[in-house]
Motif scaffolding. Structure first.
Motif, short mmCIF file in Angstrom:
data_model
loop_
_atom_site.label_atom_id
_atom_site.label_comp_id
_atom_site.label_asym_id
_atom_site.label_seq_id
_atom_site.Cartn_x
_atom_site.Cartn_y
_atom_site.Cartn_z
N GLY A 42 0.78 -1.23 0.00
CA GLY A 42 0.00 0.00 0.00
C GLY A 42 0.82 1.28 0.00
N GLU A 43 2.14 1.13 -0.11
CA GLU A 43 3.01 2.31 -0.07
C GLU A 43 3.73 2.48 -1.40
OE1 GLU A 43 1.83 3.10 3.76
OE2 GLU A 43 3.22 4.33 2.56
N GLY A 44 4.31 3.65 -1.59
CA GLY A 44 5.12 3.89 -2.78
C GLY A 44 6.51 3.32 -2.60
N ARG A 45 7.29 3.35 -3.66
CA ARG A 45 8.65 2.82 -3.61
C ARG A 45 9.54 3.85 -2.89
NH1 ARG A 45 10.45 -0.83 -8.58
NH2 ARG A 45 8.42 -1.65 -7.94
N GLU A 46 10.21 3.37 -1.85
CA GLU A 46 11.01 4.23 -0.98
C GLU A 46 12.49 4.02 -1.22
OE1 GLU A 46 11.71 4.85 3.86
OE2 GLU A 46 10.82 3.03 3.07
N PHE A 47 13.23 5.09 -1.36
CA PHE A 47 14.67 5.01 -1.49
C PHE A 47 15.30 4.51 -0.20
CE2 PHE A 47 18.90 6.01 -2.71
CZ PHE A 47 19.51 6.65 -1.63
N GLU A 89 9.18 -2.35 10.82
CA GLU A 89 8.91 -1.35 9.78
C GLU A 89 9.82 -1.46 8.56
OE1 GLU A 89 9.48 -0.80 13.05
OE2 GLU A 89 10.60 1.09 13.35
N ASP A 90 10.80 -2.35 8.63
CA ASP A 90 11.64 -2.63 7.47
C ASP A 90 10.99 -3.65 6.54
OD1 ASP A 90 14.48 -2.51 9.65
OD2 ASP A 90 13.82 -0.95 8.25
N THR A 91 9.88 -4.21 6.95
CA THR A 91 9.19 -5.20 6.13
C THR A 91 8.74 -4.58 4.81
OG1 THR A 91 8.41 -6.47 8.03
CG2 THR A 91 7.14 -6.66 5.99
N ALA A 92 9.17 -5.19 3.71
CA ALA A 92 8.87 -4.66 2.38
C ALA A 92 9.46 -5.60 1.33
CB ALA A 92 9.47 -3.26 2.20
N ILE A 93 9.11 -5.33 0.09
CA ILE A 93 9.83 -5.93 -1.03
C ILE A 93 10.99 -5.00 -1.35
CG2 ILE A 93 9.73 -6.67 -3.43
CD1 ILE A 93 6.73 -7.11 -3.04
N TYR A 94 12.17 -5.58 -1.44
CA TYR A 94 13.38 -4.80 -1.70
C TYR A 94 13.81 -4.98 -3.15
CZ TYR A 94 13.95 -3.57 3.17
OH TYR A 94 13.76 -3.03 4.42
N TYR A 95 14.13 -3.86 -3.79
CA TYR A 95 14.54 -3.85 -5.18
C TYR A 95 15.90 -3.19 -5.35
CZ TYR A 95 9.48 -4.38 -6.02
OH TYR A 95 8.17 -4.82 -6.02
#
Length: 125
Positions: A42-47, A89-95
């Motif tokens: 639900g969030e945008g891609r974060e640097f 809060e580091d949970t995410a897909i990492y690219y």
């Protein structure tokens, strides 16, 4: 166009560490600065951070500074994201992505060309 493949994601507990890898298909990898981004549901891609072409310069988002470290091995066409003291809060897909330049000039999504498919990092509390 450079093909990138991320690996190393997984499910860990808060306080644990993980190292992500970003491997490129071409030796032109060494010409590019490499950035890491993440995207939570639900969030945008974060640097997250970036490393210049020869590994001499790095720059990090405030949210990960002091916990995450980016490095690269141009012989192996691979960049790394070492993540320590992980938080939920580091949970995410990492690219990972190749910058349009070799040095760190801009960290917006539009400054990056080729992207990997992402790897999931989940941090439980």
């Amino acid at each position: 166009q450079v093909q990138l493949v991320e690996s190393g994601g997984g499910l860990v507990q808060a306080g644990d560490s993980l190292r992500l890898s970003c491997t490129a298909s071409e030796r032109t990898f060494s010409s590019y600065a490499i950035g890491w981004f993440r995207q939570a549901p639900g969030e945008g891609r974060e640097f997250v951070g970036i490393i210049n072409w020869n590994g001499g310069s790095t720059y990090y988002a405030d949210s990960v500074k002091g916990r995450f470290t980016i490095s690269r091995d141009n012989v192996k066409n691979t960049a790394y994201l070492q993540m320590n003291n992980l938080k939920p809060e580091d949970t995410a897909i990492y690219y990972c992505a190749t910058h349009i330049a070799g040095d760190i000039i801009g960290v917006a999504v539009a400054d990056f060309g080729s992207w990997g498919q992402g790897t999931q990092v989940t941090v439980s509390s």
